[in-house]
Design a protein around this motif. Structure first.
Motif, PDB file in Angstrom:
ATOM      1  N   THR A   1       0.798 -10.928   4.674  1.00 27.13           N
ATOM      2  CA  THR A   1       1.796 -10.564   3.221  1.00 27.13           C
ATOM      3  C   THR A   1       3.275 -10.686   4.061  1.00 27.13           C
ATOM      4  OG1 THR A   1       2.121  -8.256   4.042  1.00 27.13           O
ATOM      5  CG2 THR A   1       0.413  -8.251   1.752  1.00 27.13           C
ATOM      6  N   GLY A   2       3.131 -10.473   5.345  1.00 20.87           N
ATOM      7  CA  GLY A   2       4.425 -10.705   6.024  1.00 20.87           C
ATOM      8  C   GLY A   2       4.778  -9.135   6.656  1.00 20.87           C
ATOM      9  N   TYR A   3       4.834  -8.769   5.311  1.00 17.22           N
ATOM     10  CA  TYR A   3       5.270  -7.186   5.411  1.00 17.22           C
ATOM     11  C   TYR A   3       4.770  -6.368   7.024  1.00 17.22           C
ATOM     12  CZ  TYR A   3       7.347  -6.951   1.112  1.00 17.22           C
ATOM     13  OH  TYR A   3       7.869  -8.317  -0.054  1.00 17.22           O
ATOM     14  N   HIS A   4       5.705  -5.807   7.161  1.00 12.95           N
ATOM     15  CA  HIS A   4       5.221  -4.495   8.483  1.00 12.95           C
ATOM     16  C   HIS A   4       5.180  -3.317   8.031  1.00 12.95           C
ATOM     17  CE1 HIS A   4       6.586  -7.240  11.961  1.00 12.95           C
ATOM     18  NE2 HIS A   4       7.219  -7.640  10.993  1.00 12.95           N
ATOM     19  N   GLY A   5       4.769  -2.530   8.435  1.00 12.47           N
ATOM     20  CA  GLY A   5       4.082  -0.966   7.546  1.00 12.47           C
ATOM     21  C   GLY A   5       3.497  -0.093   8.836  1.00 12.47           C
ATOM     22  N   GLU A   6       3.455   1.440   8.527  1.00 11.63           N
ATOM     23  CA  GLU A   6       3.618   2.455   9.260  1.00 11.63           C
ATOM     24  C   GLU A   6       1.894   2.881   8.875  1.00 11.63           C
ATOM     25  OE1 GLU A   6       5.088   6.980  10.515  1.00 11.63           O
ATOM     26  OE2 GLU A   6       6.246   5.324   9.572  1.00 11.63           O
ATOM     27  N   VAL A   7       0.955   3.319   9.766  1.00  9.60           N
ATOM     28  CA  VAL A   7      -0.404   4.012   9.293  1.00  9.60           C
ATOM     29  C   VAL A   7       0.082   5.542   9.220  1.00  9.60           C
ATOM     30  CG1 VAL A   7      -2.783   5.080  10.239  1.00  9.60           C
ATOM     31  CG2 VAL A   7      -1.794   1.940  10.424  1.00  9.60           C
ATOM     32  N   ILE A   8      -0.339   6.119   7.588  1.00  6.40           N
ATOM     33  CA  ILE A   8       0.005   7.259   7.760  1.00  6.40           C
ATOM     34  C   ILE A   8      -1.243   8.282   7.951  1.00  6.40           C
ATOM     35  CG2 ILE A   8       0.719   9.384   5.745  1.00  6.40           C
ATOM     36  CD1 ILE A   8       2.455   6.944   7.004  1.00  6.40           C
TER      37      ILE A   8
ATOM     38  N   VAL B   1       5.385   0.754   3.420  1.00  6.79           N
ATOM     39  CA  VAL B   1       5.990  -0.132   4.320  1.00  6.79           C
ATOM     40  C   VAL B   1       7.258   0.791   3.756  1.00  6.79           C
ATOM     41  CG1 VAL B   1       6.571  -2.509   3.228  1.00  6.79           C
ATOM     42  CG2 VAL B   1       4.377  -2.053   4.130  1.00  6.79           C
ATOM     43  N   ASN B   2       7.829   0.312   4.129  1.00  5.39           N
ATOM     44  CA  ASN B   2       9.554   0.612   4.196  1.00  5.39           C
ATOM     45  C   ASN B   2      10.011  -0.972   3.903  1.00  5.39           C
ATOM     46  OD1 ASN B   2      12.035   1.558   4.159  1.00  5.39           O
ATOM     47  ND2 ASN B   2      11.928   2.512   5.539  1.00  5.39           N
ATOM     48  N   LYS B   3      10.353  -1.163   2.634  1.00  9.55           N
ATOM     49  CA  LYS B   3      11.259  -2.348   1.632  1.00  9.55           C
ATOM     50  C   LYS B   3      12.652  -2.729   2.439  1.00  9.55           C
ATOM     51  CE  LYS B   3       9.985  -3.971  -1.288  1.00  9.55           C
ATOM     52  NZ  LYS B   3       9.908  -4.139  -3.452  1.00  9.55           N
ATOM     53  N   ASP B   4      13.367  -1.369   2.677  1.00 11.37           N
ATOM     54  CA  ASP B   4      15.079  -1.239   3.398  1.00 11.37           C
ATOM     55  C   ASP B   4      14.748  -2.205   5.109  1.00 11.37           C
ATOM     56  OD1 ASP B   4      15.685  -0.564   1.160  1.00 11.37           O
ATOM     57  OD2 ASP B   4      15.451   1.713   1.333  1.00 11.37           O
ATOM     58  N   LYS B   5      13.461  -1.723   6.038  1.00 12.67           N
ATOM     59  CA  LYS B   5      13.648  -2.154   6.586  1.00 12.67           C
ATOM     60  C   LYS B   5      14.451  -3.473   7.032  1.00 12.67           C
ATOM     61  CE  LYS B   5      11.277   1.084   9.601  1.00 12.67           C
ATOM     62  NZ  LYS B   5      10.287   1.519  10.989  1.00 12.67           N
ATOM     63  N   GLN B   6      14.894  -3.975   8.045  1.00 12.56           N
ATOM     64  CA  GLN B   6      14.919  -5.619   8.414  1.00 12.56           C
ATOM     65  C   GLN B   6      13.966  -6.485   8.131  1.00 12.56           C
ATOM     66  OE1 GLN B   6      18.512  -7.234   8.531  1.00 12.56           O
ATOM     67  NE2 GLN B   6      17.777  -8.841   9.011  1.00 12.56           N
ATOM     68  N   GLU B   7      13.033  -5.948   8.972  1.00  9.85           N
ATOM     69  CA  GLU B   7      11.847  -6.918   9.278  1.00  9.85           C
ATOM     70  C   GLU B   7      10.921  -7.038   8.066  1.00  9.85           C
ATOM     71  OE1 GLU B   7       9.703  -2.254  10.359  1.00  9.85           O
ATOM     72  OE2 GLU B   7       9.761  -4.493  12.019  1.00  9.85           O
TER      73      GLU B   7
END
Length: 106
Positions: free
Chosen positions: A10-17, A41-47
């Motif tokens: 997807t190209g997204y960076h995320g955090e495992v909960i 996935v925090n879509k507000d993050k620059q990455e």
């Protein structure tokens, strides 16, 4: 890993909960198994502002963003009809369970 797959597909960076126990995909038929991974996935993050897929040559994956709301199941059904495609069984099962939970609470 789930985060690597998320990034590649997807190209997204995320955090495992959280991560589920090991689950059987086809009990009695194969030894295939999986785990459910809750990723945010925090879509507000620059990455995550301009995600770029990193697909392998034999992969063809289209990223479709749908709102995670009480209409997810219906939105997936309508999407499949409009695009004449098949929705992954695990995704549709999850959406249907969410749909039923909301319906049963009413």
């Amino acid at each position: 890993t789930a985060l690597r797959e998320l990034k590649e597909e997807t190209g997204y960076h995320g955090e495992v909960i959280s991560i589920s126990p090991i689950l059987s995909l086809e009990p009695g038929l194969t030894t295939a198994n999986t785990q459910l991974v809750h990723v945010v996935v925090n879509k507000d993050k620059q990455e995550n502002q301009n995600p770029k897929q990193e697909l392998e040559e034999d992969e063809s994956i289209e990223v479709i963003l749908l709102p995670f709301d009480n209409n997810l199941y219906q939105n997936l059904i309508e999407f499949a009809k409009k695009r004449n495609c098949i929705i992954d069984a695990k995704l549709l099962t999850f959406a249907y369970a969410k749909h039923l939970a909301v319906k049963l609470q009413a």
